[in-house]
Design a protein around this motif. Structure first.
Motif, mmCIF file in Angstrom:
data_model
loop_
_atom_site.group_PDB
_atom_site.id
_atom_site.type_symbol
_atom_site.label_atom_id
_atom_site.label_comp_id
_atom_site.label_asym_id
_atom_site.label_seq_id
_atom_site.Cartn_x
_atom_site.Cartn_y
_atom_site.Cartn_z
ATOM 1 N N ALA A 83 0.838 -1.226 0.148
ATOM 2 C CA ALA A 83 -0.191 0.015 -0.023
ATOM 3 C C ALA A 83 0.959 1.320 0.007
ATOM 4 O O ALA A 83 0.426 2.044 -0.571
ATOM 5 C CB ALA A 83 -0.782 -0.048 0.996
ATOM 6 N N ASP A 84 2.040 1.195 0.496
ATOM 7 C CA ASP A 84 3.056 2.509 0.757
ATOM 8 C C ASP A 84 3.754 2.484 -0.568
ATOM 9 O O ASP A 84 4.806 2.980 -0.453
ATOM 10 C CB ASP A 84 3.594 2.330 1.893
ATOM 11 N N GLY A 85 3.456 1.530 -1.697
ATOM 12 C CA GLY A 85 4.653 1.630 -2.796
ATOM 13 C C GLY A 85 5.567 1.001 -2.997
ATOM 14 O O GLY A 85 6.317 0.936 -3.988
ATOM 15 N N VAL A 86 6.053 0.151 -2.054
ATOM 16 C CA VAL A 86 7.106 -0.821 -1.792
ATOM 17 C C VAL A 86 6.956 -1.920 -2.870
ATOM 18 O O VAL A 86 5.653 -2.578 -2.656
ATOM 19 C CB VAL A 86 7.555 -1.120 -0.489
ATOM 20 N N ILE A 87 7.870 -2.245 -3.743
ATOM 21 C CA ILE A 87 7.815 -3.233 -4.679
ATOM 22 C C ILE A 87 8.609 -4.286 -4.251
ATOM 23 O O ILE A 87 9.822 -4.157 -3.835
ATOM 24 C CB ILE A 87 8.364 -2.679 -6.168
ATOM 25 N N SER A 88 7.942 -5.459 -4.038
ATOM 26 C CA SER A 88 8.808 -6.503 -3.789
ATOM 27 C C SER A 88 8.695 -7.904 -4.754
ATOM 28 O O SER A 88 7.407 -8.471 -4.634
ATOM 29 C CB SER A 88 8.383 -7.113 -2.209
ATOM 30 N N LYS A 89 9.828 -8.129 -5.512
ATOM 31 C CA LYS A 89 9.561 -9.128 -6.386
ATOM 32 C C LYS A 89 10.812 -9.935 -6.372
ATOM 33 O O LYS A 89 12.018 -9.628 -6.374
ATOM 34 C CB LYS A 89 9.533 -8.615 -7.667
ATOM 35 N N PRO A 90 10.769 -11.390 -6.708
ATOM 36 C CA PRO A 90 11.907 -12.064 -6.754
ATOM 37 C C PRO A 90 12.770 -11.803 -7.916
ATOM 38 O O PRO A 90 12.267 -11.375 -9.114
ATOM 39 C CB PRO A 90 11.402 -13.576 -6.925
ATOM 40 N N GLU A 91 13.986 -12.167 -8.000
ATOM 41 C CA GLU A 91 15.047 -11.988 -9.213
ATOM 42 C C GLU A 91 15.714 -13.044 -9.377
ATOM 43 O O GLU A 91 16.127 -13.823 -8.538
ATOM 44 C CB GLU A 91 15.795 -10.643 -8.928
#
Length: 142
Positions: free
Chosen positions: A31-39
């Motif tokens: 909700a606060d704009g943090v992006i969390s994706k595996p790489e």
């Protein structure tokens, strides 16, 4: 472009790798704009193999969208080895600060990002939610 999926050949000095980030979903954005994706990263044996990786991607139908020229300075604190604060200068675009936390716990990582950014007094700076790829593409449009 629509899913913000990324497949690229990354080069840094004598180092090269093929990197993949999956598409974005509601689960990858807090909700606060943090992006969390595996790489997923596959290290090439030498930087000299980067042109062959480019050729392979083209052979399977991939198209080069943009080349992102970035100079990065990374900072780490010895007490927080999983936290990196990067200062990125993108040619033709501008400079950005990225706080990166390596963790399998997205909630804990977001909390640590917030803490670090408050301590650095950058928590209230405008957040850029577009990937560097998109920013670089926009800067090349005349």
């Amino acid at each position: 472009m629509e899913t913000v999926e990324c497949l690229r050949v990354r080069r840094r000095g004598d180092f090269a790798e093929v990197t993949y980030k999956p598409g974005s979903t509601a689960a990858t954005h807090s909700a606060d704009g943090v992006i969390s994706k595996p790489e997923t990263n596959v290290v090439l044996a030498s930087a000299g193999q980067a042109p062959l990786a480019d050729q392979l991607l083209q052979a399977v139908g991939m198209q080069l969208l943009v080349r992102v020229e970035k100079h990065r300075v990374a900072y780490r604190h010895p007490d927080f080895p999983d936290v990196t604060v990067n200062i990125d200068a993108l040619a033709g675009v501008g400079s950005f600060v990225e706080t990166e936390v390596l963790s399998t716990d997205a909630v804990a990582a977001a909390g640590l990002v917030e803490r670090v950014e408050k301590e650095l007094d950058i928590a209230n700076c405008p957040m850029v939610e577009l990937p560097y790829r998109d920013l670089a593409m926009r800067s090349t449009v005349t």
